[in-house]
Design an enzyme around this catalytic site. Sequence first.
Site, mmCIF file in Angstrom:
data_model
loop_
_atom_site.group_PDB
_atom_site.id
_atom_site.type_symbol
_atom_site.label_atom_id
_atom_site.label_comp_id
_atom_site.label_asym_id
_atom_site.label_seq_id
_atom_site.Cartn_x
_atom_site.Cartn_y
_atom_site.Cartn_z
ATOM 1 N N ASP A 98 0.835 -1.195 0.000
ATOM 2 C CA ASP A 98 0.000 0.000 0.000
ATOM 3 C C ASP A 98 0.877 1.256 0.000
ATOM 4 O O ASP A 98 1.909 1.284 0.652
ATOM 5 C CB ASP A 98 -0.887 -0.027 1.251
ATOM 6 C CG ASP A 98 -2.018 0.962 1.161
ATOM 7 O OD1 ASP A 98 -2.245 1.504 0.063
ATOM 8 O OD2 ASP A 98 -2.677 1.202 2.178
ATOM 9 N N HIS A 105 4.253 3.284 -8.933
ATOM 10 C CA HIS A 105 4.099 1.837 -9.026
ATOM 11 C C HIS A 105 5.409 1.183 -9.446
ATOM 12 O O HIS A 105 5.738 0.089 -9.015
ATOM 13 C CB HIS A 105 2.988 1.475 -10.006
ATOM 14 C CG HIS A 105 1.625 1.844 -9.489
ATOM 15 N ND1 HIS A 105 1.099 1.294 -8.352
ATOM 16 C CD2 HIS A 105 0.694 2.715 -9.945
ATOM 17 C CE1 HIS A 105 -0.100 1.808 -8.134
ATOM 18 N NE2 HIS A 105 -0.367 2.682 -9.076
ATOM 19 N N LEU A 117 12.225 -20.648 -3.383
ATOM 20 C CA LEU A 117 11.242 -19.717 -2.831
ATOM 21 C C LEU A 117 9.913 -19.784 -3.611
ATOM 22 O O LEU A 117 9.942 -19.908 -4.842
ATOM 23 C CB LEU A 117 11.856 -18.323 -2.933
ATOM 24 C CG LEU A 117 11.170 -17.187 -2.223
ATOM 25 C CD1 LEU A 117 12.224 -16.402 -1.454
ATOM 26 C CD2 LEU A 117 10.488 -16.259 -3.184
#
Lengths: 303, 264
Positions: free
Chosen positions: A57, A74, A171
């Site tokens: 956020d 972004h 991962l």
Amino acid sequence: MAGSRTSCSPSADPKVEKTDEVVTTGVLASLQNFLRKCLIAVLSYGPMPKHIAFIMDGNRRYAKFRSIQQGAGHRVGFSALIASLMYCYEMGVKYITVYAFSIDNFKRDPSEVQSLMELMEEKINELLDNRSVINKINCKINFWGNLDLLCEPVRLAAQKLMASTAGNTGLVFSVCMPYNSTSEIVNAVNEVCAERREMLQIEHAGDCNGYAANNGVHSEISVADLDRHMYSAGCPDPDIVIRTSGETRLSNFLLWQTTFSHLQNPDPLWPEFSFRHLVWAILQYQRAYPYLEQSRNLAKKQM
Amino acid sequence: MKSVFSLCVQMSRPSIILKFILGLLWGIIHLAISLFNLWSLLIYNIECYLISSGLLWKYRDLHLDRLKYLAIVVASKEAKNNMKIRQLLCWLSTIGVKYVCLYDIEGILKKSFEPAMNGLRDGKAGEYLDIGASVNYSHCGHKEMVIEWLSGSDGKEGIAKAANLLCSTYFSENTHGNGKREPTFTEADMASALKAVGCGGPEPDLLLMYGPARCHLGFPAWRLRYTEIMHMGPLKSMKYGAIVKALYNFSKKYQNYGKLGFQL
């Protein structure tokens, strides 16, 4: 915390970047690496999280405060994500989940949605072309969400990336896009129901009398049945959920999976989220760990 | 430098000394955090004291119009402390909160309070809020307050129950056509199924978490989507000023998509 600050300070110092002396930068970089590894070694003495989930956020607010274009916010957010991913990998965190795009985000300004989609397509294609990062950490990438809501090129790229990393065992990086938790639950209910229907049909075909038995033949749908059909099936529940920019709500993210997760809401905006914030989050988790573990065990016993 | 480090780790990994040093450093870091926390707790307590004594002006005038529904989550261990729970409810009704939902995962609150409140059950309030178990609480002699008790079984198990209901409706509708249509339930279907099995209800605007860590402990997912979750610390050291501060902070919140914001 003091340790983490010193380990990060060389990269945060703009003077270092400006210096032309490559040797000095090289030494500083390796010193920084060394300090970071030391700190991780100390941190790993305590309980480490297996799964961290991020709500990224604050990208738009970051762009607004810095007076740069919204799209640029972004982009900085994406670099912060890759950096966090690498730090988590160094710390031995096996599962990372991020909330990249909520179904509610479609309500945003169409041009913003469009630019976000373009950014995602570009980044996914970059990952597909340049596989060095993925190969280095042997990363498996999942996309959780209703992919049908995405436009065609993004959906195809996402599916391609998922398929090409499906065999990796390192991962596990899950991108929630376009996701929300309630739609995930409804999707699981639909899948369980479809599964039951198939079971019924097989039974029905085997039964010559054609006796339609829709009740009592199968047991009731249990919580475990729904668990199996969540996007997160096979992945442990998150130990920590980090929502940046200090917001305190979950905004319809992993509501089903976060029963015993430590919910954290650090103040920095997502593009500002760095190594020291991650260290701080893990230290906080270690303090809460005995209580969380106790509650989890208690709940398991009562099941 | 890197190779020196890896060599160092390789050589002394089995050694106890390195582990001891790591443990010591780890302990020192956590001790430092504890001291820091102690300091911030002191500041926080002073602030809460000032708020409850009414010395801080901005907290005097609370706007509760956006707070339609408040949830309280209590850690299992603390849920047995009936006195504190009563005190908490009393404070909330003094502040002017109208609807409260109390949750603990094991259902301790449900067991210990519901029978006692049975006589006070108010059907009208329950109907209005779509909740099964609600009572009017006017214990403190202040304004009336509607309370609902929830437990862990209203969470995931509630959703499983609703899923059973949806599935059986689907099967009864599709027996003749041999069930060719794929099940396509929507979130609205799920919400009404939850209501039908008695696990529906309004979404709280604010959730206050009493316990050692910030963790929702399985609060029903359907009612947690955009709820602001605030951690209040252990129940035994709860403070009136802290609640006022939380409500004040809540009144300053803005949400993009939740009930608090303007839909874009």
